[in-house]
Design a protein around this motif. Sequence first.
Motif, PDB file in Angstrom:
ATOM      1  N   UNK A 162      19.880   3.866   0.117  1.00 47.77           N
ATOM      2  CA  UNK A 162      18.892   2.905   0.632  1.00 47.77           C
ATOM      3  C   UNK A 162      17.897   3.544   1.595  1.00 47.77           C
ATOM      4  N   UNK A 163      18.362   4.495   2.402  1.00 48.76           N
ATOM      5  CA  UNK A 163      17.446   5.159   3.332  1.00 48.76           C
ATOM      6  C   UNK A 163      16.420   6.005   2.570  1.00 48.76           C
ATOM      7  N   UNK A 164      16.871   6.685   1.517  1.00 48.68           N
ATOM      8  CA  UNK A 164      15.933   7.481   0.713  1.00 48.68           C
ATOM      9  C   UNK A 164      14.919   6.578   0.022  1.00 48.68           C
ATOM     10  N   UNK A 165      15.362   5.420  -0.437  1.00 59.01           N
ATOM     11  CA  UNK A 165      14.426   4.469  -1.053  1.00 59.01           C
ATOM     12  C   UNK A 165      13.381   4.022  -0.039  1.00 59.01           C
ATOM     13  N   UNK A 166      13.813   3.816   1.208  1.00 60.40           N
ATOM     14  CA  UNK A 166      12.844   3.433   2.240  1.00 60.40           C
ATOM     15  C   UNK A 166      11.858   4.562   2.515  1.00 60.40           C
ATOM     16  N   UNK A 167      12.328   5.786   2.518  1.00 65.29           N
ATOM     17  CA  UNK A 167      11.419   6.923   2.725  1.00 65.29           C
ATOM     18  C   UNK A 167      10.379   6.967   1.613  1.00 65.29           C
ATOM     19  N   UNK A 168      10.839   6.844   0.367  1.00 61.45           N
ATOM     20  CA  UNK A 168       9.905   6.879  -0.760  1.00 61.45           C
ATOM     21  C   UNK A 168       8.912   5.726  -0.704  1.00 61.45           C
ATOM     22  N   UNK A 169       9.407   4.554  -0.378  1.00 61.86           N
ATOM     23  CA  UNK A 169       8.524   3.387  -0.293  1.00 61.86           C
ATOM     24  C   UNK A 169       7.498   3.556   0.835  1.00 61.86           C
ATOM     25  N   UNK A 170       7.956   4.067   1.983  1.00 59.67           N
ATOM     26  CA  UNK A 170       7.048   4.270   3.120  1.00 59.67           C
ATOM     27  C   UNK A 170       5.988   5.320   2.786  1.00 59.67           C
ATOM     28  N   UNK A 171       6.406   6.399   2.128  1.00 59.24           N
ATOM     29  CA  UNK A 171       5.448   7.441   1.740  1.00 59.24           C
ATOM     30  C   UNK A 171       4.435   6.881   0.741  1.00 59.24           C
ATOM     31  N   UNK A 172       4.913   6.092  -0.203  1.00 55.64           N
ATOM     32  CA  UNK A 172       4.027   5.469  -1.193  1.00 55.64           C
ATOM     33  C   UNK A 172       3.017   4.545  -0.506  1.00 55.64           C
ATOM     34  N   UNK A 173       3.482   3.742   0.430  1.00 52.87           N
ATOM     35  CA  UNK A 173       2.594   2.820   1.149  1.00 52.87           C
ATOM     36  C   UNK A 173       1.566   3.579   1.989  1.00 52.87           C
ATOM     37  N   UNK A 174       2.005   4.657   2.633  1.00 54.33           N
ATOM     38  CA  UNK A 174       1.069   5.459   3.419  1.00 54.33           C
ATOM     39  C   UNK A 174       0.032   6.112   2.524  1.00 54.33           C
ATOM     40  N   UNK A 175       0.430   6.582   1.348  1.00 55.23           N
ATOM     41  CA  UNK A 175      -0.531   7.152   0.396  1.00 55.23           C
ATOM     42  C   UNK A 175      -1.554   6.115  -0.043  1.00 55.23           C
ATOM     43  N   UNK A 176      -1.084   4.904  -0.304  1.00 54.10           N
ATOM     44  CA  UNK A 176      -2.007   3.820  -0.692  1.00 54.10           C
ATOM     45  C   UNK A 176      -2.991   3.525   0.430  1.00 54.10           C
ATOM     46  N   UNK A 177      -2.518   3.530   1.667  1.00 49.86           N
ATOM     47  CA  UNK A 177      -3.396   3.288   2.826  1.00 49.86           C
ATOM     48  C   UNK A 177      -4.417   4.400   2.978  1.00 49.86           C
ATOM     49  N   UNK A 178      -4.008   5.651   2.723  1.00 51.80           N
ATOM     50  CA  UNK A 178      -4.923   6.792   2.845  1.00 51.80           C
ATOM     51  C   UNK A 178      -5.990   6.788   1.756  1.00 51.80           C
ATOM     52  N   UNK A 179      -5.634   6.276   0.575  1.00 42.21           N
ATOM     53  CA  UNK A 179      -6.600   6.202  -0.530  1.00 42.21           C
ATOM     54  C   UNK A 179      -7.644   5.130  -0.245  1.00 42.21           C
ATOM     55  N   UNK A 180      -7.230   4.044   0.383  1.00 47.13           N
ATOM     56  CA  UNK A 180      -8.161   2.931   0.627  1.00 47.13           C
ATOM     57  C   UNK A 180      -9.240   3.260   1.606  1.00 47.13           C
TER      58      UNK A 180
END
Length: 193
Positions: free
Chosen positions: A175-193
């Motif tokens: 579950x912690x690794x899933x949170x890391x992946x999700x957080x990284x994905x969300x940060x990437x989406x924010x950086x693209x916007x």
Amino acid sequence: EEKKEFVLELADKKDLKQMKEEMESLKKEIKKEDFVNQRFLKEMQIIYQLLSGKKLEELGENLKNALAATTKIIDSNEIGRYCFSIEELKLWYLIVLSEKGSKENEYNISVLNRIKRDMDERKWDEEERVKLYPYVIYTLCELYEKEEKWDYVLEYSNAALHLLRENKRTSCILPLMKYILKAMDQRNKENIS
């Protein structure tokens, strides 16, 4: 101590009938002023209730009573101001879990962050710390996800994973690794916007 270990074994085996009998026997032996063993007995009663089908949400008052066996400080604002044992911090964590649906997200985050800070700042035995810390972090990540605070999710998950790696433990890793992946994905989406 042998009886306490036996009660724990019975809980692991889910032998509720014998567990109840042993707890009754232990209750007669434990002196009223033996606060640590009184707390242990109350904790075992909670485990018994959970194994009997009660939900954690129904046991908030029992958890507070178990905590009150060894400390008269049952105000979550005092976490970090007073030295609580690891067992007391576990009870605080369970209290938050039991009240999570009825308390505001902000309150739960605040209490869990005080537990985290206490565990970060005090020199805990690593074997004891690793039994609670990843779960506190997981729950914090769950709450921060609702608020979309991805920097906290990433930072906290990485800290918990580091502790788990250092201690060769696997609890909560996925579950912690899933949170890391999700957080990284969300940060990437924010950086693209």
